[in-house]
Design a protein around this motif. Structure first.
Motif, PDB file in Angstrom:
ATOM      1  N   PRO A 134       1.772   3.885  -3.391  1.00 20.39           N
ATOM      2  CA  PRO A 134       1.124   2.563  -3.447  1.00 20.39           C
ATOM      3  C   PRO A 134       1.659   1.741  -4.629  1.00 20.39           C
ATOM      4  O   PRO A 134       1.857   2.251  -5.722  1.00 20.39           O
ATOM      5  CB  PRO A 134      -0.364   2.915  -3.628  1.00 20.39           C
ATOM      6  CG  PRO A 134      -0.499   4.253  -2.966  1.00 20.39           C
ATOM      7  CD  PRO A 134       0.778   4.978  -3.272  1.00 20.39           C
ATOM      8  N   GLY A 135       1.905   0.467  -4.346  1.00 24.36           N
ATOM      9  CA  GLY A 135       2.480  -0.414  -5.345  1.00 24.36           C
ATOM     10  C   GLY A 135       3.994  -0.442  -5.343  1.00 24.36           C
ATOM     11  O   GLY A 135       4.614  -1.166  -6.120  1.00 24.36           O
ATOM     12  N   THR A 136       4.619   0.369  -4.461  1.00 27.94           N
ATOM     13  CA  THR A 136       6.081   0.407  -4.365  1.00 27.94           C
ATOM     14  C   THR A 136       6.475   0.281  -2.897  1.00 27.94           C
ATOM     15  O   THR A 136       5.638   0.107  -2.027  1.00 27.94           O
ATOM     16  CB  THR A 136       6.641   1.714  -4.950  1.00 27.94           C
ATOM     17  OG1 THR A 136       6.205   2.820  -4.126  1.00 27.94           O
ATOM     18  CG2 THR A 136       6.159   1.928  -6.371  1.00 27.94           C
ATOM     19  N   PRO A 182       0.805  -1.233   0.000  1.00 27.90           N
ATOM     20  CA  PRO A 182       0.000   0.000   0.000  1.00 27.90           C
ATOM     21  C   PRO A 182       0.837   1.282   0.000  1.00 27.90           C
ATOM     22  O   PRO A 182       0.286   2.369  -0.078  1.00 27.90           O
ATOM     23  CB  PRO A 182      -0.793  -0.114   1.289  1.00 27.90           C
ATOM     24  CG  PRO A 182       0.088  -0.922   2.197  1.00 27.90           C
ATOM     25  CD  PRO A 182       0.795  -1.905   1.309  1.00 27.90           C
ATOM     26  N   GLY A 183       2.166   1.136   0.093  1.00 29.08           N
ATOM     27  CA  GLY A 183       3.020   2.315   0.181  1.00 29.08           C
ATOM     28  C   GLY A 183       3.185   2.789   1.611  1.00 29.08           C
ATOM     29  O   GLY A 183       2.510   2.303   2.523  1.00 29.08           O
ATOM     30  N   TRP A 184       4.110   3.718   1.838  1.00 31.94           N
ATOM     31  CA  TRP A 184       4.370   4.207   3.179  1.00 31.94           C
ATOM     32  C   TRP A 184       5.095   5.562   3.127  1.00 31.94           C
ATOM     33  O   TRP A 184       5.629   5.955   2.090  1.00 31.94           O
ATOM     34  CB  TRP A 184       5.182   3.222   4.007  1.00 31.94           C
ATOM     35  CG  TRP A 184       6.393   2.642   3.327  1.00 31.94           C
ATOM     36  CD1 TRP A 184       6.475   1.425   2.713  1.00 31.94           C
ATOM     37  CD2 TRP A 184       7.702   3.229   3.212  1.00 31.94           C
ATOM     38  NE1 TRP A 184       7.737   1.226   2.200  1.00 31.94           N
ATOM     39  CE2 TRP A 184       8.514   2.318   2.502  1.00 31.94           C
ATOM     40  CE3 TRP A 184       8.252   4.443   3.618  1.00 31.94           C
ATOM     41  CZ2 TRP A 184       9.845   2.568   2.197  1.00 31.94           C
ATOM     42  CZ3 TRP A 184       9.587   4.710   3.309  1.00 31.94           C
ATOM     43  CH2 TRP A 184      10.359   3.763   2.608  1.00 31.94           C
ATOM     44  N   GLY A 239      11.274   1.731  -5.744  1.00 32.94           N
ATOM     45  CA  GLY A 239      10.659   3.038  -5.981  1.00 32.94           C
ATOM     46  C   GLY A 239      10.600   3.955  -4.782  1.00 32.94           C
ATOM     47  O   GLY A 239       9.761   4.861  -4.739  1.00 32.94           O
ATOM     48  N   VAL A 240      11.474   3.768  -3.795  1.00 30.49           N
ATOM     49  CA  VAL A 240      11.485   4.640  -2.623  1.00 30.49           C
ATOM     50  C   VAL A 240      12.133   5.976  -2.998  1.00 30.49           C
ATOM     51  O   VAL A 240      13.173   6.021  -3.661  1.00 30.49           O
ATOM     52  CB  VAL A 240      12.243   3.987  -1.459  1.00 30.49           C
ATOM     53  CG1 VAL A 240      12.276   4.905  -0.242  1.00 30.49           C
ATOM     54  CG2 VAL A 240      11.588   2.658  -1.099  1.00 30.49           C
ATOM     55  N   SER A 245      14.625  -1.027   2.878  1.00 28.35           N
ATOM     56  CA  SER A 245      15.235   0.212   2.407  1.00 28.35           C
ATOM     57  C   SER A 245      16.026   0.845   3.547  1.00 28.35           C
ATOM     58  O   SER A 245      15.570   0.853   4.690  1.00 28.35           O
ATOM     59  CB  SER A 245      14.166   1.201   1.922  1.00 28.35           C
ATOM     60  OG  SER A 245      13.387   0.649   0.874  1.00 28.35           O
ATOM     61  N   GLU A 246      17.223   1.321   3.227  1.00 29.84           N
ATOM     62  CA  GLU A 246      18.058   2.021   4.209  1.00 29.84           C
ATOM     63  C   GLU A 246      18.002   3.511   3.917  1.00 29.84           C
ATOM     64  O   GLU A 246      18.352   3.953   2.825  1.00 29.84           O
ATOM     65  CB  GLU A 246      19.494   1.526   4.148  1.00 29.84           C
ATOM     66  CG  GLU A 246      20.414   2.211   5.161  1.00 29.84           C
ATOM     67  CD  GLU A 246      21.849   1.751   5.054  1.00 29.84           C
ATOM     68  OE1 GLU A 246      22.745   2.614   5.089  1.00 29.84           O
ATOM     69  OE2 GLU A 246      22.064   0.523   4.907  1.00 29.84           O
TER      70      GLU A 246
END
Length: 488
Positions: free
Chosen positions: A453-455, A388-390, A425-426, A460-461
């Motif tokens: 959303p979708g990524t 859902p993404g963040w 995709g961050v 991830s650092e």
């Protein structure tokens, strides 16, 4: 690494420490100091009595302690050994071939290893015109030395004049710079760098330091790898489809080493491919017609993951004599990952949560104290299948030193995404300037990184370059504040 279970939002906090009191002291004549971990500004430029000098500054034995580089041995421990993957990312192909072992010091601090960088923060403003020069004129040692920085998307960035990644070379920082980079050594042993610093004076002319010698000891050079040969036994004259091929690596003479890798090369190809999950002395597989002409070798490694011995290739022959392969049965295996499975986790290393900023020094404009540093790694892991993404945001409280206070808005940052899964995709959040000249700085909620959303899947650092700008009326003291991260 401290982990928190999945919730609608998660919070993790770390501390920013700012030291404003105490003067650095130059090391007196002493036996050679061995540094095998900790923060080290190896190439530190100083300006004293109208002379440019090149020294080594470290925060291991104290805070910002200066040494003559010749008095320090920089030890790259065996834990820095790293086997290049197969395939090696094209952008990092300069490091070597798949399966080769390098000793790597990361750009982001590993508390168990040395963290060498460079600093021009001790050069007063107005003395030189930018940029300065750090010339690494000669490197002697058993292998190659590489130096580069990693960008936000994981690609290497050259820090050397003219591009390239291999030393010798020249670094050209501006005044007031504090930087770290990725280091790699291709072989174990002792390396000596010859280094000189120089710059163009604002009033005309140039200033040049004396030549300095730096010594790096890479790997456990005190132990010699045992001398042994390796052969592969168990190969039959030929196999039929469905037969089990079992090969064994045999040492002569036998040692206590037991770490192997197996490699195969298909008929008609030239590249060796590592066999996943085959790390013992025995390698087995079921023969098929596709294995006819397959070449196989074994390699034996020492405790630092250096190749000790390699076998001669053996070639598998599969001959079914024109017959159809024997009948086979099959089963279907099914596993389900539920739609609501997974978790969103944010964490910082409990052993690496304190940010030690540089001492406050008068800025080039002369109207403020300025300090810089780097946020310690913040890890976000999203294993939720729905992706859902963040968004990770942060907010800092006021700095305090006893009864003295410096408002949290004095802190600003430039976020970076140090590492992420391929295609994750961050995106790093926007830079937030210090609120010295107006604004809230990081005292207001600010975005460190986000994923649509979708990524954002995988780990991830995240990091950020930090800056504090404080009024010249600030009273001496050690100021600390807590910055709190929230992921939604």
């Amino acid at each position: 690494m401290l982990r928190t279970r999945a919730r609608p939002w998660l919070v993790v906090a770390t501390a920013v420490a700012l030291v404003t009191t105490g003067a650095a002291t130059t090391a007196m004549a002493e036996d050679q100091l061995v540094l095998d971990h900790g923060h080290i500004d190896a190439f530190t430029l100083t300006w004293t009595d109208n002379k440019l000098d090149l020294q080594l500054q470290e925060d291991v034995t104290g805070s910002h302690v200066l040494h003559a580089p010749e008095d320090v041995l920089l030890k790259v421990k065996p834990e820095a050994a790293f086997e290049l993957p197969d395939p090696v990312p094209p952008a990092l192909s300069f490091l070597g071939e798949p399966g080769e072992v390098i000793h790597h010091l990361p750009q982001t601090q590993d508390p168990n290893l040395i963290w060498p960088g460079w600093s021009t923060e001790r050069i007063p403003g107005g003395v030189f015109t930018n940029p300065l020069r750090i010339d690494i004129t000669e490197v002697t040692g058993p292998g190659n030395v590489f130096l580069w920085q990693t960008g936000a998307v994981g690609n290497p960035i050259s820090v050397l004049n003219g591009g390239g990644y291999q030393l010798p070379g020249t670094i050209s920082p501006n005044v007031g710079v504090h930087a770290h980079a990725e280091w790699a050594f291709s072989e174990q042993g002792a390396y000596t760098f010859t280094v000189v610093a120089s710059g163009t004076l604002a009033g005309g002319g140039t200033a040049t330091s004396v030549e300095r010698a730096y010594t790096f000891q890479v790997g456990d050079v005190g132990e010699e790898s045992p001398t042994t040969s390796l052969s592969v036994t168990g190969l039959a004259d030929h196999y039929h489809s469905g037969d089990v091929v079992t090969l064994t690596a045999v040492q002569d003479p036998v040692t206590d080493l037991d770490h192997y890798h197996w490699f195969t090369r298909a008929a008609g190809t030239t590249e060796w491919q590592i066999v996943p999950d085959a790390g013992g002395a025995r390698y087995s597989f079921t023969a098929s017609a596709q294995h006819d002409g397959l070449a196989v070798i074994a390699r034996l490694y020492d405790h630092d993951h250096n190749v000790v011995a390699e076998s001669e290739p053996v070639t598998v022959v599969v001959d079914d004599h024109g017959e159809e392969p024997p009948p086979a049965a099959s089963q279907e295996i099914e596993a389900t990952l539920a739609e609501n499975a997974g978790a969103l986790v944010i964490s910082v290393d409990p052993d690496d949560w304190r940010v030690l900023m540089s001492d406050l020094e008068l800025g080039t404009s002369g109207d403020r104290w300025v300090s810089s540093g780097d946020l310690r790694p913040v890890m976000v892991t999203d294993t939720r299948s729905a992706a859902p993404g963040w968004t990770v945001s942060a907010q800092v409280g006021d700095f305090t030193a006893g009864a003295e206070t410096l408002r949290g808005g004095s802190l600003g940052w430039t976020p970076v995404v140090a590492q992420q899964a391929e295609g994750a995709g961050v995106v790093a959040g926007p830079s937030v300037p210090s609120g010295f000249s107006g604004g809230d700085g990081l005292s207001a909620v600010s975005v460190l990184a986000s994923a649509e959303p979708g990524t954002g899947f995988g780990s991830s650092e995240l990091g950020a370059g930090l800056v504090i700008e404080a009024p010249t009326t600030l009273r001496p003291g050690t100021y600390t504040a807590t910055i709190t991260f929230t992921v939604i």
